[in-house]
Motif scaffolding. Structure first.
Motif, PDB file in Angstrom:
ATOM      1  N   GLU A  83     -14.382 -11.555 -11.966  1.00 29.85           N
ATOM      2  CA  GLU A  83     -15.027 -11.811 -10.925  1.00 29.85           C
ATOM      3  C   GLU A  83     -16.307 -11.080 -10.507  1.00 29.85           C
ATOM      4  N   ASP A  84     -17.544 -12.011 -10.161  1.00 30.54           N
ATOM      5  CA  ASP A  84     -18.979 -11.354 -10.174  1.00 30.54           C
ATOM      6  C   ASP A  84     -19.321 -10.446 -11.183  1.00 30.54           C
ATOM      7  N   ILE A  85     -19.227 -11.156 -12.444  1.00 33.95           N
ATOM      8  CA  ILE A  85     -19.829 -10.467 -13.566  1.00 33.95           C
ATOM      9  C   ILE A  85     -21.278 -10.748 -13.848  1.00 33.95           C
ATOM     10  N   HIS A 126     -17.160   2.422  -8.702  1.00 32.75           N
ATOM     11  CA  HIS A 126     -18.499   2.849  -8.400  1.00 32.75           C
ATOM     12  C   HIS A 126     -18.918   3.924  -9.353  1.00 32.75           C
ATOM     13  N   SER A 127     -18.881   3.457 -10.517  1.00 30.72           N
ATOM     14  CA  SER A 127     -19.106   4.393 -11.648  1.00 30.72           C
ATOM     15  C   SER A 127     -20.145   3.741 -12.690  1.00 30.72           C
ATOM     16  N   THR A 128     -20.569   4.571 -13.498  1.00 28.80           N
ATOM     17  CA  THR A 128     -21.578   4.092 -14.369  1.00 28.80           C
ATOM     18  C   THR A 128     -21.561   4.538 -15.819  1.00 28.80           C
ATOM     19  N   VAL A 129     -21.790   3.705 -16.919  1.00 26.70           N
ATOM     20  CA  VAL A 129     -21.784   4.221 -18.508  1.00 26.70           C
ATOM     21  C   VAL A 129     -23.047   3.784 -18.929  1.00 26.70           C
ATOM     22  N   LYS A 180     -13.863  -6.561 -10.431  1.00 22.55           N
ATOM     23  CA  LYS A 180     -15.037  -7.423  -9.639  1.00 22.55           C
ATOM     24  C   LYS A 180     -16.103  -6.361  -9.832  1.00 22.55           C
ATOM     25  N   SER A 181     -17.157  -7.015  -9.837  1.00 24.97           N
ATOM     26  CA  SER A 181     -18.596  -6.509  -9.794  1.00 24.97           C
ATOM     27  C   SER A 181     -18.810  -5.512 -10.764  1.00 24.97           C
ATOM     28  N   ILE A 182     -18.829  -6.256 -12.064  1.00 19.68           N
ATOM     29  CA  ILE A 182     -19.092  -5.503 -13.410  1.00 19.68           C
ATOM     30  C   ILE A 182     -20.473  -5.870 -13.823  1.00 19.68           C
ATOM     31  N   ARG A 232     -13.792  -1.791 -10.068  1.00 19.57           N
ATOM     32  CA  ARG A 232     -14.771  -2.286  -9.116  1.00 19.57           C
ATOM     33  C   ARG A 232     -16.088  -1.573  -9.235  1.00 19.57           C
ATOM     34  N   ASN A 233     -17.341  -2.486  -9.108  1.00 14.89           N
ATOM     35  CA  ASN A 233     -18.515  -1.878  -9.158  1.00 14.89           C
ATOM     36  C   ASN A 233     -18.921  -0.673 -10.069  1.00 14.89           C
TER      37      ASN A 233
END
Length: 399
Positions: A232-234, A160-163, A209-211, A182-183
């Protein structure tokens, strides 16, 4: 209006004002200079960085670690929230300055974020890996047991992070490594290294997952973006790649019990002068694995070598056992609206496994030019099964 009503309104106003003040977001800033960091590019600031993080970790609210303008020399630096010990509600790393690595640093990583949630890295600063002296030691293309050089920035078990708006230059190995995350969102990232710098992947993803990676510019000596087992889920969009080896899924099948790769979308990207375009690669002799549900669409190629490429005989050292075919099953891969120019005659090249042919490949609206003297642009399919739709230049080899 009676005095009692006026008094009541004043009391209500005071209560509402006090509540608004208390509810107003407050971020506690931990300036690395207050912990001994000096931005002169000479003093090792790694301990000061980690101390600032420790204080932010213990803060019960919104926290910021602040690296102001200046050049900060730092050795191995680990920011760990292991065992949920951090108390902050959110953590922001505001990087305005330049963080510079030692030239002789070895090991797995340089700057590591591990076991952290609700992290934001921002500020437009630069991480300089100072890799030029280390690249000559890298023989990993020939030696799978090569000397380990550090990745510049690693994210392990981050969620649950952002760069945002971060620059990475001249890493010794991978610029940004994403493992077991994740996320996570990467926005407006700039990555650069010379085209002959070995194994300097831009962003490498594995077991995550979810990147998402968006609106970024990556030019380096290896894959601009690579997705290894467990990706997964890129979602990758609006990325400009070049120089480099393109955008790759793999290599896969090199280790036992690898996780599958599935749910990859690469969209609205530009590749300029890269050694490959969009590529899936598996080792010539490999352990079982599966690649499925991959879409490459709205991709512009500008003088790209092998713009569309599946390579299930991947063997950069030339020392692989090619008597055995790949045990990686590739299926449901879509190539849609890909256009531009190929620097080689063979613009679409599918080299699939003899024992597990590629299944359900789709070519739709492919238009790739080639102006070489050795003839018109062409395609080649080996053990590849699928369908073609719309304009096809080169003519499709799928049956």
């Amino acid at each position: 209006m009676s005095s009692s009503i006026i008094l009541l309104l004043r009391v209500c106003f005071v209560i509402i004002f006090a509540w608004a003040v208390r509810a107003r977001p407050y971020t506690k800033v931990f300036d690395v200079r207050n912990f001994g960091a000096v931005g002169n590019g000479k003093i090792d600031c790694s301990k000061a960085f980690m101390k600032a993080f420790e204080m932010a970790c213990a803060w019960e609210g919104d926290a910021m670690v602040y690296i102001p303008k200046g050049t900060y020399y730092a050795g191995l630096t680990i920011f760990s929230g292991e065992k949920d010990r951090c108390k902050f509600r959110t953590l922001r790393f505001q990087v305005d300055g330049i963080v510079k690595a030692p030239t002789d640093l070895v090991g797995d990583s340089w700057i590591k974020f591990i076991y952290i949630k609700r992290l934001t890295i921002d500020g437009g600063g630069t991480f300089d890996g100072q890799g030029a002296l280390a690249w000559k030691l890298n023989d990993c293309n020939m030696n799978r047991h090569c000397r380990k050089l550090p990745k510049s920035i690693t994210f392990d078990f981050v969620a649950h992070s952002t760069v945002n708006r971060i620059h990475s230059v001249n890493s010794k190995s991978v610029h940004i490594n994403v493992h077991a995350c994740r996320n996570m969102k990467f926005n407006s990232i700039t990555i650069s290294a010379p085209d002959d710098s070995p194994n300097t992947d831009g962003i490498h993803i594995g077991n995550s997952k979810s990147i998402s990676i968006m609106s970024s510019m990556i030019g380096t000596g290896d894959d601009c973006i690579s997705m290894s087992p467990g990706s997964e889920d890129i979602y990758i969009a609006n990325v400009t790649c070049g120089p480099g080896h393109g955008i790759s899924v793999g290599s896969l099948g090199g280790d036992k019990d690898e996780l599958n790769v599935k749910g990859v979308i690469v969209r609205n990207c530009t590749l300029i002068g890269t050694d490959n375009g969009v590529r899936i690669k598996t080792w010539a002799k490999s352990y079982p694995n599966v690649v499925q549900n991959v879409t490459f669409e709205d991709i512009f190629m500008n003088s790209v070598d092998k713009p569309i490429f599946i390579d299930q005989e991947y063997c950069p050292s030339g020392l692989c056992d090619t008597k055995h075919s790949s045990n990686v099953q590739i299926r449901d891969v879509h190539y849609r609206n890909i256009w531009g120019s190929s620097s080689t005659k063979l613009a679409v090249h599918f080299v699939c496994s003899r024992s597990l042919p590629c299944q359900n490949l789709e070519l739709k609206r492919i238009f790739l030019r080639y102006s070489g003297k050795d003839g018109p642009v062409s395609s080649s399919c080996t053990h590849a099964r699928g369908d073609s739709f719309g304009k096809q230049i080169p003519a499709s080899c799928l049956k």
